[in-house]
Motif scaffolding. Structure first.
Motif, PDB file in Angstrom:
ATOM      1  N   LEU A  30      37.019  43.270  60.023  1.00 49.25           N
ATOM      2  CA  LEU A  30      37.283  44.626  59.546  1.00 49.25           C
ATOM      3  C   LEU A  30      36.753  44.710  58.122  1.00 49.25           C
ATOM      4  N   THR A  31      35.536  45.163  57.980  1.00 54.09           N
ATOM      5  CA  THR A  31      34.835  45.072  56.692  1.00 54.09           C
ATOM      6  C   THR A  31      35.337  46.051  55.640  1.00 54.09           C
ATOM      7  N   ASN A  32      36.341  46.841  55.966  1.00 57.07           N
ATOM      8  CA  ASN A  32      36.919  47.729  54.954  1.00 57.07           C
ATOM      9  C   ASN A  32      38.279  47.215  54.477  1.00 57.07           C
ATOM     10  N   ARG A  33      38.641  45.977  54.851  1.00 54.47           N
ATOM     11  CA  ARG A  33      39.925  45.405  54.441  1.00 54.47           C
ATOM     12  C   ARG A  33      39.736  44.243  53.481  1.00 54.47           C
ATOM     13  N   GLU A  54      53.061  33.500  47.453  1.00 55.50           N
ATOM     14  CA  GLU A  54      53.973  34.182  48.366  1.00 55.50           C
ATOM     15  C   GLU A  54      53.672  35.672  48.371  1.00 55.50           C
ATOM     16  N   ASP A  55      53.086  36.158  47.273  1.00 54.90           N
ATOM     17  CA  ASP A  55      52.784  37.570  47.140  1.00 54.90           C
ATOM     18  C   ASP A  55      51.333  37.823  47.530  1.00 54.90           C
ATOM     19  N   SER A  56      51.147  38.546  48.608  1.00 53.59           N
ATOM     20  CA  SER A  56      49.806  38.964  49.010  1.00 53.59           C
ATOM     21  C   SER A  56      49.900  40.375  49.580  1.00 53.59           C
ATOM     22  N   HIS A  57      48.838  41.113  49.387  1.00 53.76           N
ATOM     23  CA  HIS A  57      48.803  42.496  49.844  1.00 53.76           C
ATOM     24  C   HIS A  57      47.440  42.765  50.463  1.00 53.76           C
ATOM     25  N   GLU A  58      47.447  43.338  51.659  1.00 55.89           N
ATOM     26  CA  GLU A  58      46.191  43.711  52.316  1.00 55.89           C
ATOM     27  C   GLU A  58      45.951  45.195  52.105  1.00 55.89           C
ATOM     28  N   ILE A  59      44.741  45.520  51.689  1.00 53.19           N
ATOM     29  CA  ILE A  59      44.374  46.896  51.399  1.00 53.19           C
ATOM     30  C   ILE A  59      43.293  47.329  52.382  1.00 53.19           C
ATOM     31  N   GLU A  60      43.453  48.527  52.919  1.00 51.93           N
ATOM     32  CA  GLU A  60      42.423  49.098  53.788  1.00 51.93           C
ATOM     33  C   GLU A  60      41.719  50.217  53.022  1.00 51.93           C
ATOM     34  N   GLU A  72      33.466  50.806  49.231  1.00 53.82           N
ATOM     35  CA  GLU A  72      34.634  50.891  48.344  1.00 53.82           C
ATOM     36  C   GLU A  72      35.325  49.540  48.223  1.00 53.82           C
ATOM     37  N   ARG A  73      35.402  48.796  49.323  1.00 48.94           N
ATOM     38  CA  ARG A  73      36.009  47.458  49.272  1.00 48.94           C
ATOM     39  C   ARG A  73      35.218  46.561  48.332  1.00 48.94           C
ATOM     40  N   GLU A  74      33.884  46.614  48.407  1.00 50.72           N
ATOM     41  CA  GLU A  74      33.052  45.770  47.556  1.00 50.72           C
ATOM     42  C   GLU A  74      33.211  46.132  46.087  1.00 50.72           C
ATOM     43  N   PHE A 120      35.856  47.506  44.633  1.00 50.14           N
ATOM     44  CA  PHE A 120      37.170  47.040  44.200  1.00 50.14           C
ATOM     45  C   PHE A 120      37.173  45.524  44.055  1.00 50.14           C
ATOM     46  N   SER A 121      36.575  44.829  44.992  1.00 48.07           N
ATOM     47  CA  SER A 121      36.524  43.370  44.955  1.00 48.07           C
ATOM     48  C   SER A 121      35.836  42.868  43.694  1.00 48.07           C
ATOM     49  N   GLN A 122      34.731  43.483  43.321  1.00 44.40           N
ATOM     50  CA  GLN A 122      34.005  43.073  42.121  1.00 44.40           C
ATOM     51  C   GLN A 122      34.824  43.310  40.860  1.00 44.40           C
ATOM     52  N   MET A 123      35.484  44.458  40.786  1.00 45.42           N
ATOM     53  CA  MET A 123      36.296  44.739  39.602  1.00 45.42           C
ATOM     54  C   MET A 123      37.528  43.835  39.548  1.00 45.42           C
ATOM     55  N   ALA A 124      38.154  43.581  40.698  1.00 36.46           N
ATOM     56  CA  ALA A 124      39.324  42.704  40.725  1.00 36.46           C
ATOM     57  C   ALA A 124      38.940  41.281  40.334  1.00 36.46           C
ATOM     58  N   THR A 125      37.753  40.847  40.735  1.00 37.36           N
ATOM     59  CA  THR A 125      37.306  39.487  40.442  1.00 37.36           C
ATOM     60  C   THR A 125      37.176  39.250  38.941  1.00 37.36           C
ATOM     61  N   ILE A 126      36.683  40.237  38.198  1.00 35.87           N
ATOM     62  CA  ILE A 126      36.491  39.994  36.768  1.00 35.87           C
ATOM     63  C   ILE A 126      37.800  40.008  35.994  1.00 35.87           C
ATOM     64  N   LEU A 127      38.898  40.456  36.622  1.00 34.89           N
ATOM     65  CA  LEU A 127      40.193  40.406  35.946  1.00 34.89           C
ATOM     66  C   LEU A 127      40.788  39.001  35.969  1.00 34.89           C
ATOM     67  N   ARG A 128      40.310  38.162  36.898  1.00 38.17           N
ATOM     68  CA  ARG A 128      40.826  36.797  36.979  1.00 38.17           C
ATOM     69  C   ARG A 128      40.382  36.007  35.751  1.00 38.17           C
ATOM     70  N   PRO A 129      41.246  35.129  35.230  1.00 37.04           N
ATOM     71  CA  PRO A 129      40.880  34.384  34.018  1.00 37.04           C
ATOM     72  C   PRO A 129      39.851  33.296  34.295  1.00 37.04           C
ATOM     73  N   GLY A 130      38.950  33.098  33.354  1.00 32.09           N
ATOM     74  CA  GLY A 130      38.001  31.984  33.429  1.00 32.09           C
ATOM     75  C   GLY A 130      37.038  32.064  34.592  1.00 32.09           C
ATOM     76  N   ILE A 131      36.757  33.243  35.086  1.00 34.69           N
ATOM     77  CA  ILE A 131      35.868  33.366  36.234  1.00 34.69           C
ATOM     78  C   ILE A 131      34.459  33.643  35.737  1.00 34.69           C
ATOM     79  N   GLN A 132      33.482  33.111  36.436  1.00 36.53           N
ATOM     80  CA  GLN A 132      32.099  33.375  36.094  1.00 36.53           C
ATOM     81  C   GLN A 132      31.453  34.030  37.305  1.00 36.53           C
TER      82      GLN A 132
END
Length: 139
Positions: free
Chosen positions: A30-33, A42-48, A54-56, A58-70
């Motif tokens: 399901l390429t929109n999830r 323990e905390d996980s949330h699935e977004i549709e 739109e998923r891509e 959001f994924s790119q913006m969420a990734t850069i919020l993680r610390p120490g990520i390149q």
């Protein structure tokens, strides 16, 4: 940045700081999830999302919020460098009129010209018999 988990009426159930995001899991069928997993695991949330695009985003913006990520983004690297640090700034008005205050927020993106990074892995065996292996600490 923060992630807000909301109920169906838009009420906030839980707030996570952006650096609490452990990883993202893209649903291969399901390429929109997209599943967000936070550091407690323990905390996980699935977004549709409405679309894969739109998923891509959001994924790119969420990734850069993680610390120490390149991230792999050759376009953000100056011509003669392999890695760079890019600061993205966003202005948000706090009121409705042009004279109201403006909040300035920024995110640092560590970009790389190469799609891979070096990883060190130790492999070995341990002897649990009477004698410790040669060169083993404390042997």
């Amino acid at each position: 940045g923060v992630f807000r988990c909301c109920d169906s009426q838009g009420g906030v159930k839980k707030i996570y700081a952006g650096d609490q995001l452990s990883h993202l899991e893209k649903n291969p069928k399901l390429t929109n999830r997209l599943k967000l997993v936070f550091q407690s695991l323990e905390d996980s949330h699935e977004i549709e999302f409405r679309s894969t695009l739109e998923r891509e985003r959001f994924s790119q913006m969420a990734t850069i919020l993680r610390p120490g990520i390149q991230i792999w983004s050759p376009d953000l690297c100056p011509r003669d460098t392999m890695n760079s640090l890019t600061v993205i700034q966003m202005e948000t008005k706090t009121g409705l009129d042009w004279w109201d205050n403006v909040d300035l927020k920024q995110v640092e993106v560590c970009a790389s010209r190469t799609a891979t990074e070096d990883v060190e892995v130790w492999m070995g065996t341990v002897n649990f018999e009477d004698e410790p292996p040669a060169g083993w600490p404390g042997a």
